[in-house]
Design an enzyme around this catalytic site. Structure first.
Site, PDB file in Angstrom:
ATOM      1  N   PRO A  23      69.138  46.428  47.088  1.00  0.00           N
ATOM      2  CA  PRO A  23      67.747  47.402  46.711  1.00  0.00           C
ATOM      3  C   PRO A  23      66.530  46.477  46.379  1.00  0.00           C
ATOM      4  CG  PRO A  23      69.248  47.314  44.583  1.00  0.00           C
ATOM      5  CD  PRO A  23      70.110  46.649  45.651  1.00  0.00           C
ATOM      6  N   CYS A  25      62.415  46.986  46.087  1.00  0.00           N
ATOM      7  CA  CYS A  25      61.115  47.879  45.897  1.00  0.00           C
ATOM      8  C   CYS A  25      60.294  47.705  47.109  1.00  0.00           C
ATOM      9  CB  CYS A  25      60.531  47.809  44.364  1.00  0.00           C
ATOM     10  SG  CYS A  25      61.717  48.303  43.106  1.00  0.00           S
ATOM     11  N   ALA A  57      65.190  50.715  43.640  1.00  0.00           N
ATOM     12  CA  ALA A  57      65.347  51.214  42.252  1.00  0.00           C
ATOM     13  C   ALA A  57      64.153  52.363  42.347  1.00  0.00           C
ATOM     14  CB  ALA A  57      64.656  50.204  41.331  1.00  0.00           C
ATOM     15  N   GLN A  99      69.754  53.040  43.923  1.00  0.00           N
ATOM     16  CA  GLN A  99      69.858  52.630  42.713  1.00  0.00           C
ATOM     17  C   GLN A  99      69.032  53.415  41.542  1.00  0.00           C
ATOM     18  OE1 GLN A  99      67.465  49.069  41.456  1.00  0.00           O
ATOM     19  NE2 GLN A  99      69.635  47.975  41.272  1.00  0.00           N
ATOM     20  N   TYR A 181      64.606  45.876  32.892  1.00  0.00           N
ATOM     21  CA  TYR A 181      64.442  47.374  32.880  1.00  0.00           C
ATOM     22  C   TYR A 181      64.972  48.059  31.656  1.00  0.00           C
ATOM     23  CZ  TYR A 181      62.054  46.218  37.021  1.00  0.00           C
ATOM     24  OH  TYR A 181      61.540  45.633  37.891  1.00  0.00           O
ATOM     25  N   ARG A 228      74.251  47.555  38.109  1.00  0.00           N
ATOM     26  CA  ARG A 228      73.592  46.265  38.268  1.00  0.00           C
ATOM     27  C   ARG A 228      73.521  45.570  36.901  1.00  0.00           C
ATOM     28  NH1 ARG A 228      69.344  43.860  42.470  1.00  0.00           N
ATOM     29  NH2 ARG A 228      70.822  42.378  43.313  1.00  0.00           N
ATOM     30  N   ARG A 322      66.088  39.178  50.631  1.00  0.00           N
ATOM     31  CA  ARG A 322      64.993  38.506  51.544  1.00  0.00           C
ATOM     32  C   ARG A 322      65.775  38.241  53.076  1.00  0.00           C
ATOM     33  NH1 ARG A 322      61.695  34.890  47.012  1.00  0.00           N
ATOM     34  NH2 ARG A 322      61.536  36.692  45.627  1.00  0.00           N
TER      35      ARG A 322
END
Length: 361
Positions: A23, A25, A57, A99, A181, A228, A322
């Site tokens: 995932p 963002c 997310a 996610q 988080y 995760r 990436r």
């Protein structure tokens, strides 16, 4: 056939290979609703041969967003906007995951495209954040400590988002308990100073995660549920691999199927030692010591490297981020590099499957 291009079945869902999209963002939603950008961004990875594509997310509530531009699943409008995106992923042969997330004290921040840093003020659309304790992430506003009713609401929000995700067609649900988080904040003693049943001992700090796993499993009984985890805070006296192993065991007992092992994100003073595959050792420990299925992530950008991780028994799948941005056809390229004849090259791309030998001078 390489291990990388062998299928993996999790709770009845078979993924065509073990090279997955982590995932990422995009900070491009409007009121939590994914846009055309998300459609193009995610569908291209499925065309590129990914086994599993996990959407970014996605907040379970408005106050759970990292930024104003985060995607969400707290409304039916958001659910309906995800539907065509999920269909595009599945139509191209990949499995679609999402996610589910709550940013906690790291919510209400500026997107990386804004040029601003820190917490967004109320005048600009920001909100009061929540956390296990009234301890701010460095440089952010002090959050409000969640009371018992607030914790119950968070659990209910995850369950409701899980139901909407399944209705949208997602085939895998991942609970975000990493990267500093909300759920990670409850797990780590650096952010959780509570003295009630959600603080202190490891069992107490893990209570919120286990309640969320229970709630998501009840909301989606037949769907694979991933978790995760950040295996370490990379900071003294913080969350570490031994605690991660134990909590993975407990979460598996509560119905979690696979653990996506990452690290860091809880504190700004973390000291991360990076390098190719730098988090693989954490995934291997969780897999081998907890006896659970795991995916490894972190600077995995080469087919031979990914195959070696699986061959060594360090993970059941590998995820990259990436490298997929650099090459949305990473899996197609990897199949050529490993000499695998996979059946899901798009017909439009078949002419590129074999390289043409260079002509002699």
């Amino acid at each position: 056939m390489s291990l990388l291009f062998s299928p993996l079945t999790v709770r009845g869902v078979t993924v065509r290979n073990r090279l997955w999209v982590a995932p990422m963002c995009q900070y491009s939603a409007v009121d939590g609703v994914p846009q055309e950008w998300h459609h193009t961004h995610l569908a291209q990875f499925a065309s590129g041969g990914a086994g599993l594509v996990v959407a970014e997310a996605t907040a379970v509530s408005p106050e759970g967003r990292i930024s104003l531009e985060d995607t969400g699943l707290w409304t039916d409008e958001q659910r309906d906007a995800w539907g065509p995106i999920v269909a595009a992923i599945r139509d191209r042969g990949a499995r679609a995951g999402v996610q589910l997330a709550h940013a906690g004290r790291k919510a209400s921040t500026w997107s990386p495209f804004s040029g601003e840093h820190g917490s967004v003020p109320a005048a600009a659309g920001g909100w009061t954040t929540v956390a296990p304790s009234a301890i701010a992430f460095e440089g952010y506003d002090v959050p409000q400590e969640l009371d018992a009713a607030g914790i119950d609401e968070v659990v209910a929000d995850f369950a409701a988002a899980a139901r909407r995700a399944v209705d949208a067609g997602f085939e895998v649900l991942e609970i975000h308990a990493a990267h500093g988080y909300l759920v990670h904040q409850f797990l780590s003693p650096l952010a959780n100073r509570r003295t009630d049943e959600y603080g202190g001992s490891l069992e107490n700090r893990a209570r919120l995660l286990l309640r969320i796993v229970d709630a998501v499993r009840a909301a989606a009984p037949d769907v694979p549920v991933f978790v995760r985890l950040s295996a370490t805070d990379w900071a003294d006296d913080g969350w570490d691999v031994a605690q991660t192993v134990q909590v993975a065991r407990w979460a598996a007992d509560h119905g979690a199927d696979l653990f996506d092992v990452s690290s860091g994100g809880l504190v700004a003073h973390q000291r991360i030692e990076t390098g190719p595959g730098y988090q693989v050792e954490f995934a291997a420990r969780v897999r081998n010591e907890a006896g659970v299925a795991v995916s490894a992530v972190g600077m995995i950008d080469d087919a031979v490297q990914a195959e070696a991780i699986l061959a060594a028994g360090e993970a059941d799948a590998v995820s990259s981020a990436r490298e997929w941005l650099r090459d949305p056809h990473f899996a197609l390229r990897a199949s050529v590099e490993l000499g695998d004849e996979i059946a899901y090259w798009p017909a439009q791309y078949l002419r590129a499957r074999r390289r043409t030998p260079a002509r002699a001078a």
